[in-house]
Enzyme design. Structure first.
Site, short mmCIF file in Angstrom:
data_model
loop_
_atom_site.label_atom_id
_atom_site.label_comp_id
_atom_site.label_asym_id
_atom_site.label_seq_id
_atom_site.Cartn_x
_atom_site.Cartn_y
_atom_site.Cartn_z
N PHE A 126 0.86 -1.20 0.00
CA PHE A 126 0.00 0.00 0.00
C PHE A 126 0.89 1.23 0.00
O PHE A 126 1.72 1.40 0.89
CB PHE A 126 -0.94 0.04 1.21
N ASP A 134 9.17 2.65 1.91
CA ASP A 134 8.01 3.41 2.35
C ASP A 134 7.82 3.13 3.84
O ASP A 134 7.32 2.08 4.24
CB ASP A 134 6.78 2.96 1.54
N LYS A 139 2.49 9.77 8.46
CA LYS A 139 1.73 9.32 9.64
C LYS A 139 2.30 9.77 11.00
O LYS A 139 1.96 10.83 11.48
CB LYS A 139 1.55 7.80 9.59
#
Ligand SMILES: *Cc1c(COP(=O)(O)O)cnc(C)c1O
Length: 390
Positions: A127, A214, A243
């Site tokens: 993702f 990532d 995040k």
């Protein structure tokens, strides 16, 4: 009728405030937060020193523009370089933006080497976000369906499979990079084998490919190291963050080192809001408080306790397939879809998430203490047992 676009299946609750690892709703009900807004609230809610730093910065300066020097950016870039080993930072506002920067960097690197159609190897179940390029890099048909044509230039391989990687790299002379999550988040809390990552690093070096990690979800201390790739003892060329970086203030970063350093020049990339003084203060203060509270070591310790305790408490249940993850990024995989558990946990005063249909995902704030950890086990284990009895 709501005037909101219908993009989320929302739980029927709205929180009004929070403190530490707890949130309170409009009726005064209190919930233990084992999700942290999906790995965002590193310091929990309303951390007094964090709030004070943001308040002070808001009273001084919110935004100027990247046409000027922004001292707060230079400070944060230094802090991130010292912890990641990657000397350069570009600041943006979210995870998909950080990955867009990484994808542009990889393509730019390819063009510099005379590769006109550069391609990036990506992983199954990955993702990377919901912009067109990042959803194209994502390995989940549900994220892509209805948004074709996808952005070209991505080649998908299974993770933890060195042979698949090498044959993709061999068969495609246009490959310039590989992009991966050292611990997959949305894909079901799957860890990439440290040996696989170390060997991937070596094979990338052999072919002068960029290794892009990532770390939007698994970075910033969550797995018990500053960055999840550090469990494999490697240095990527590019690292993306968002995040947990700002503990709730939107901020993202694309870090570059190795072959990816020094590529962009003025005009190649930019962002209006990226790197504004408020977001930079949020990230700097997050790092400072993580360090003064020793939260990275804490995440490793409390996460190991949770993993062991859940594995022990659930071991007699044949429909609990695996308890996995690292630090405070944990997954409990059941033998059947368990999305309904989210609502049942909410009713019991507990915030959790289910991803990949069958994986209970726990991403508590890094300030999650022993008391909260015990409460999580005491609340969640009976919920899982009852759910599997249904
Ligand atoms: C959440 C996530 C993203 C996307 O971040 P946004 O801030 O929602 O754009 C990208 N990569 C990973 C690994 C993520 O978990």
């Amino acid at each position: 009728m709501s005037h909101l676009m219908n993009t989320y299946n929302r739980q029927p609750v709205a929180f009004t405030h929070g403190r530490g690892c707890y949130l309170t709703d409009g009726e005064g009900r209190v919930y233990l937060d084992a999700l942290a807004g999906i790995a965002v609230n590193t310091l929990g809610h309303a951390h007094p020193e964090f709030v004070a730093a943001l308040t002070e910065q808001a009273g001084k300066l919110l935004h100027v523009s990247n046409v000027y020097r922004v001292a707060e950016q230079e400070t944060l870039a230094d802090l991130l370089a010292a912890r990641s080993g990657l000397p350069e930072a570009f600041f943006c506002n979210s995870g998909c933006e950080a990955n867009e920067a990484a994808i542009k960097l990889a393509r730019f690197y390819g063009h510099r080497r005379g590769i006109g159609n550069p391609a990036i190897i990506v992983m199954e179940d990955a993702f990377h976000g919901r912009t067109l390029a990042t959803l194209s890099a994502t390995g989940n048909a549900k994220v892509q369906d209805g948004f074709e044509p996808l952005v070209p230039g991505f080649i998908r391989v299974p993770y933890n499979d060195l042979e698949a990687f090498s044959s993709a790299a061999r068969d495609n002379p246009d490959v310039v990079a590989v992009m991966l999550e050292a611990v997959q988040g949305e894909g079901g809390v799957h860890m990439l084998d440290p040996f696989y990552l170390a060997e991937l690093r070596r094979r990338c070096d052999e072919r002068a490919l960029l290794l892009i990690c990532d770390e939007v979800q698994c970075g910033m201390g969550r797995t018990g190291k500053w960055f999840a790739y550090q469990h494999a003892g490697i240095f990527p060329d590019v690292v993306t963050l968002a995040k947990g970086l700002g503990s709730g203030i939107p901020v993202g970063a694309c870090l570059a080192g190795g072959r990816a350093a020094g590529l962009f020049c003025p005009g190649n990339h930019g962002s209006t809001f990226g790197g504004n003084p408020l977001a930079m203060t949020a990230a700097r203060k997050t790092i400072e408080l993580m360090e003064s509270g020793d939260l990275v070591t804490h995440a490793a310790r409390i996460g190991a306790w949770l993993k062991e305790t859940f594995a022990f408490a659930l071991k007699s249940l044949p429909d609990v397939l695996e308890v996995r993850g690292q630090g405070l990024m944990l997954g409990i995989e059941l033998a059947r879809p368990c999305g309904a558990l989210v609502g049942q946990a909410l009713a019991a005063g507990l915030l959790i998430n289910v991803t990949h249909e069958r994986v209970i995902r726990l991403l508590p704030p890094l300030v999650f203490g022993e008391r909260e950890a015990k409460e999580l086990v005491e609340k969640l284990v009976p919920l899982i047992k009852d759910f599997l009895k249904e």
